[in-house]
Design a protein around this motif. Structure first.
Motif, short mmCIF file in Angstrom:
data_model
loop_
_atom_site.label_atom_id
_atom_site.label_comp_id
_atom_site.label_asym_id
_atom_site.label_seq_id
_atom_site.Cartn_x
_atom_site.Cartn_y
_atom_site.Cartn_z
N SER A 25 1.01 -1.71 -0.07
CA SER A 25 0.05 -0.49 -0.02
C SER A 25 0.98 0.99 0.07
O SER A 25 0.39 2.43 -0.20
N ALA A 27 3.33 1.61 -1.63
CA ALA A 27 4.06 1.73 -3.15
C ALA A 27 2.61 2.84 -3.93
O ALA A 27 1.63 3.34 -4.26
N ARG A 29 0.34 4.15 -6.73
CA ARG A 29 -0.56 3.80 -7.70
C ARG A 29 -0.72 4.26 -8.65
O ARG A 29 -1.64 5.49 -8.52
N CYS A 30 -0.79 3.52 -9.37
CA CYS A 30 -2.10 4.69 -10.99
C CYS A 30 -3.60 4.46 -10.73
O CYS A 30 -3.94 2.97 -9.77
N ARG A 34 -4.49 0.42 -11.19
CA ARG A 34 -4.18 0.19 -9.34
C ARG A 34 -2.86 -1.01 -9.18
O ARG A 34 -2.76 -0.45 -7.88
N LEU A 35 -1.98 -0.76 -10.67
CA LEU A 35 -0.66 -1.18 -10.12
C LEU A 35 0.40 0.09 -9.78
O LEU A 35 -0.03 1.22 -10.41
N ALA A 36 1.03 -0.53 -9.32
CA ALA A 36 2.38 0.31 -9.23
C ALA A 36 2.78 1.58 -10.01
O ALA A 36 2.59 0.70 -11.55
N CYS A 40 2.27 0.82 -14.51
CA CYS A 40 1.25 1.30 -15.23
C CYS A 40 0.03 0.30 -16.23
O CYS A 40 1.39 -0.22 -17.60
N PRO A 66 -6.37 -4.51 -4.25
CA PRO A 66 -5.74 -4.30 -6.36
C PRO A 66 -5.49 -5.66 -7.03
O PRO A 66 -5.62 -5.90 -8.40
N TYR A 213 1.54 -7.15 -12.00
CA TYR A 213 1.32 -6.87 -11.07
C TYR A 213 2.71 -7.82 -9.58
O TYR A 213 3.35 -7.48 -9.25
N SER A 216 5.26 -5.68 -9.98
CA SER A 216 6.09 -4.83 -9.06
C SER A 216 5.84 -4.82 -8.35
O SER A 216 6.34 -3.97 -7.33
N LYS A 217 5.70 -6.36 -7.44
CA LYS A 217 6.27 -6.91 -6.00
C LYS A 217 7.63 -6.94 -6.36
O LYS A 217 7.89 -6.81 -4.93
#
Length: 236
Positions: A25, A27, A29-30, A34-36, A40, A66, A213, A216-217
């Motif tokens: 949370s 990060a 986010r767009c 909803r992604l970092a 995007c 997300p 997704y 991004s993690k």
């Protein structure tokens, strides 16, 4: 960005008494995908048409997650509605939608949980109507409760799917590999209804979403020219 899941998420956030803190949370986010922001997905949203409609009945915090894939369905299928589920209260727009003459509703759920006379395996829509697939967007335990405790759904035919492939969804793993995520279920329904292009687009979009997704993690960069992105490109 403006679709039913986005609106439901905004409404849910507006009545929250404390912030919803998903993993990652912190990060940036767009606000649309909803992604970092670094991963995007907005440039990869499919542009396809579908005769079918989708009605998402979402458990309390699903729209806030997300990793939720109901959002992807709303990105792809223009006629997507989304309602928050409550055992004691029902948005009046939901039964009104189910009674709208333009739609032939199907409640999508395993047939083993319904009376045999309600269960169907094919999508057969009367002339002048369009298929409307009602999906219970929740964990499996929550979905079974929703199925049992939503009397406004009791009279609907239950579309029981028999997927040949195991789930590809890697973000929130069910205890059973044959439990599909919501977007995978929607894609199967679209295919049964003859909306093959929308089904293919949604499947390709889900794969790219999952890749972005997870990357991004890690974090690590995504190869925008790989096979998954190439499969999605014809639908942009």
């Amino acid at each position: 960005m403006s679709h039913a899941v986005h609106a439901l998420r905004a409404a849910r956030l507006a009545r929250s008494v404390k912030p919803f803190l998903a993993r990652g949370s912190r990060a940036a986010r767009c606000p649309d995908c909803r992604l970092a922001a670094s991963h995007c997905l907005c440039a990869w949203k499919p542009q396809v048409s579908a005769r079918s409609g989708v009605c998402l009945v979402m458990h309390d915090v699903e729209a806030l997650k997300p990793s939720n894939t109901g959002w992807l369905i709303a990105d792809v299928v223009a006629d997507t509605s989304a309602f928050g589920w409550s055992r004691t209260e029902v948005d009046s727009a939901l039964p009104a939608l189910l009674e709208d003459d333009q739609w032939q509703p199907y409640l999508v759920f395993p047939g083993e949980y319904a009376e045999p006379e309600r269960v169907v395996s094919r999508v057969e829509v009367p002339a002048g109507k369009r298929p409307l697939f009602i999906l219970l967007d929740a964990t499996w335990t929550q979905a079974r409760k929703m199925f049992r405790k939503s009397p406004y759904l009791d009279g609907l035919p239950v579309l029981s799917l028999q997927p040949e492939a195991l789930s590809r969804y890697r973000l929130r793993r069910s205890k059973r590999d044959d439990h599909l995520c919501t977007a995978e279920v929607a894609a199967l329904c679209l295919e049964l209804a003859g909306d093959e292009s929308a089904a293919d687009a949604l499947n390709a979009y889900l794969d790219v979403f999952s890749q972005h997704y997870l990357a991004s993690k890690a974090p690590h960069a995504v190869d925008l020219g790989d096979a998954l992105h190439e499969r999605l490109k014809p639908f942009l």
